[in-house]
Design a protein around this motif. Structure first.
Motif, PDB file in Angstrom:
ATOM      1  N   GLN A 175       0.814  -1.223   0.000  1.00  0.00           N
ATOM      2  CA  GLN A 175       0.000   0.000   0.000  1.00  0.00           C
ATOM      3  C   GLN A 175       0.840   1.262   0.000  1.00  0.00           C
ATOM      4  O   GLN A 175       0.370   2.316  -0.408  1.00  0.00           O
ATOM      5  CB  GLN A 175      -0.921   0.040   1.229  1.00  0.00           C
ATOM      6  CG  GLN A 175      -2.027  -0.957   1.199  1.00  0.00           C
ATOM      7  CD  GLN A 175      -1.529  -2.340   1.538  1.00  0.00           C
ATOM      8  OE1 GLN A 175      -0.443  -2.493   2.043  1.00  0.00           O
ATOM      9  NE2 GLN A 175      -2.323  -3.338   1.248  1.00  0.00           N
TER      10      GLN A 175
ATOM     11  N   ILE B 252      -5.950  -0.233   2.777  1.00  0.00           N
ATOM     12  CA  ILE B 252      -5.093  -0.066   3.955  1.00  0.00           C
ATOM     13  C   ILE B 252      -5.832  -0.412   5.243  1.00  0.00           C
ATOM     14  O   ILE B 252      -5.271  -1.041   6.151  1.00  0.00           O
ATOM     15  CB  ILE B 252      -4.462   1.342   3.990  1.00  0.00           C
ATOM     16  CG1 ILE B 252      -3.512   1.490   5.185  1.00  0.00           C
ATOM     17  CG2 ILE B 252      -5.484   2.438   4.021  1.00  0.00           C
ATOM     18  CD1 ILE B 252      -2.282   0.658   5.103  1.00  0.00           C
TER      19      ILE B 252
ATOM     20  N   SER C 186       1.555   1.266  -4.064  1.00  0.00           N
ATOM     21  CA  SER C 186       0.373   1.103  -4.914  1.00  0.00           C
ATOM     22  C   SER C 186       0.350   2.015  -6.136  1.00  0.00           C
ATOM     23  O   SER C 186      -0.254   3.072  -6.122  1.00  0.00           O
ATOM     24  CB  SER C 186      -0.898   1.310  -4.091  1.00  0.00           C
ATOM     25  OG  SER C 186      -0.842   2.485  -3.349  1.00  0.00           O
TER      26      SER C 186
END
Lengths: 130, 344
Positions: free
Chosen positions: B224, B314, B227
């Motif tokens: 994340q 997340i 990303s």
């Protein structure tokens, strides 16, 4: 046999650490020095701009913004310290004359922290703040 | 007599440091191969060709990439904090290579004595490895904060959220392993799995540790902070050329060291039946080959997972760690305590 370094003097274990640390820290600047020799230079002001998907950046990035996981961070400090207390206990766990008492004490400790964890869940502190 | 001298050389910490530098070079070569391997495997999964021009099957692609990165202009954005921008990669690299010092890359068995190929041997190496690997988060935050870019900052904050979640289950799993081995020394832990690997004794611990480690290394489904569909390149958006390359390499080296950690803590390290290692030559070659073979399998698994699953959100990641992995790791701790008390 596992001793590969004379651990009687604790410094001996950390001399290789120091050597590697110095080399690892020097590596990025050395590489960048090499790049400076090799790479071309172009004169353009636009390339120094912050990238924001092609448009002109609006404002500064360093603003106050809502961190949704503030309560997680508080809980993390508690739990990480719990884990730190577990480490010394883990090494002496197998020594015959302390196993029982060490286990009982540590189980009490873990259960206290576990109750704290259940309290956090019940209070919905461990929930992503929208 | 010769053995005595050999042992004395092995005890010398300065020579150990030089061995560490050799291991550093080896892992750089290894990381290049792994990058090529990942691109090739990804191409296979997606039915493409992958790198195929530079050398046979494109194996020298990374050399070409390195040359390209070296000859790119180094740009520090005008709004960036120059000091942090320069020091960020240094902190990241430092943390990754400090991990390498304590991790054995295999072992040599001569006359029944095991000599691990490691730069150093300390009583607390597992704790040390965890501590220095946590520092890499600070390096990533320095990189992102200095960039003065909104995407970078968002990536770094996500990185913190993830690290906060996964450090705790990771630590508890390591403690469980340490209890079972009775030591925090990673070499002792590897030796303690001689007949039976820890993955068999504590399967839950292995699963939790593996997931937490994937998150710690920032591999998909836990990337994340990077990303690329939403955050350009996340924390490293403002970095170009070789500065970007350093961050990129640090991630791959972290992945390789993490895979070694999995093998050392749960998959039996370099241990083989004594019959195989009693021969002088086989004792020198086989344990390391066996160890590296297992490491490659773990790396293969991690890469395959990356190309097979989508990325989590997340908040899902954080929930997974706090509500599932943390209780599971405590359950594993209880299981290990029961096993040790019962004398298994």
């Amino acid at each position: 046999m596992s001793g590969i370094i004379d651990t009687s003097n604790i410094i001996y274990s950390y001399i290789p650490v120091a050597i590697i640390l110095v080399v690892a820290l020097l590596m990025p600047p050395m590489t960048m020095l090499l790049v400076k020799q090799l790479s071309p230079r172009s004169k353009s002001l636009a390339k120094y701009e912050t990238y924001e998907a092609g448009s002109v950046p609006i404002g500064n990035a360093r603003i106050q913004f809502n961190v949704e996981y503030y309560l997680y961070a508080i809980a993390f400090v508690l739990f990480d310290i719990e884990v730190l207390f577990l480490y010394p206990w883990a090494t002496i766990f197998k020594e015959p004359n302390i196993t029982t008492i060490a286990t009982i004490e540590m189980l009490i400790f873990i259960f206290v922290v576990l109750f704290g964890y259940l309290y956090l869940i019940k209070k919905e502190a461990l929930k992503w703040q929208k | 007599m010769i053995m005595m001298e050999l042992t004395e050389i092995l005890f010398n910490p300065w020579l150990r440091g030089i061995l560490g530098l050799c291991l550093m070079g080896a892992i750089f070569m290894g990381a290049m191969l792994v990058v090529w391997f990942e691109r090739k495997l990804a191409a296979d999964v997606q039915q493409r060709l992958g790198p195929s021009r530079v050398g046979p099957h494109g194996i020298f692609q990374l050399v070409a990439d390195a040359i390209k990165l070296l000859t790119k202009e180094d740009i520090i954005p005008a709004n960036a904090d120059k000091l942090l921008f320069v020091f960020g990669p240094m902190v990241l690299m430092g943390s990754i290579f400090l991990m390498l010092v304590a991790i054995p890359f295999g072992a040599v068995i001569i006359n029944g004595d095991t000599y691990p190929i490691a730069a150093t041997d300390m009583d607390i190496s597992v704790l040390y490895i965890e501590a220095v690997s946590a520092v890499s988060v600070i390096g990533i935050f320095m990189i992102a904060y200095s960039s003065n870019n909104k995407y970078s900052l968002l990536g770094a904050f996500r990185n913190f959220a993830r690290m906060i979640g996964y450090e705790v289950p990771l630590g508890i799993c390591v403690v469980s392993v340490a209890i079972m081995a009775g030591s925090l020394n990673i070499i002792d832990i590897a030796q303690a799995q001689n007949p039976l690997w820890f993955i068999i004794k504590q399967p839950i611990g292995f699963v939790v540790f593996f997931i937490a480690l994937m998150a710690d290394m920032g591999r998909l489904p836990f990337d994340q902070n990077e990303s690329e569909e939403e955050l350009i390149a996340g924390w490293i958006t403002e970095y170009t050329g070789m500065r970007f390359g350093l961050g990129f390499f640090a991630e791959y080296i972290h992945m390789m060291l993490g895979s070694m950690l999995v093998v050392l803590l749960f998959l039996g390290g370099w241990n083989l039946p004594t019959v195989l290692t009693s021969n002088m030559l086989l004792g020198i070659i086989l344990p390391t080959a066996f160890f590296l073979g297992k490491v490659s399998l773990v790396i293969l698994t991690i890469i395959m997972i990356r190309w097979a699953v989508p990325r989590f959100r997340i908040d899902q990641v954080v929930d997974l760690s706090w509500k599932k992995l943390l209780p599971l790791s405590l359950l594993n701790l209880g299981w290990v305590i029961a096993l040790v008390l019962l004398g298994v």
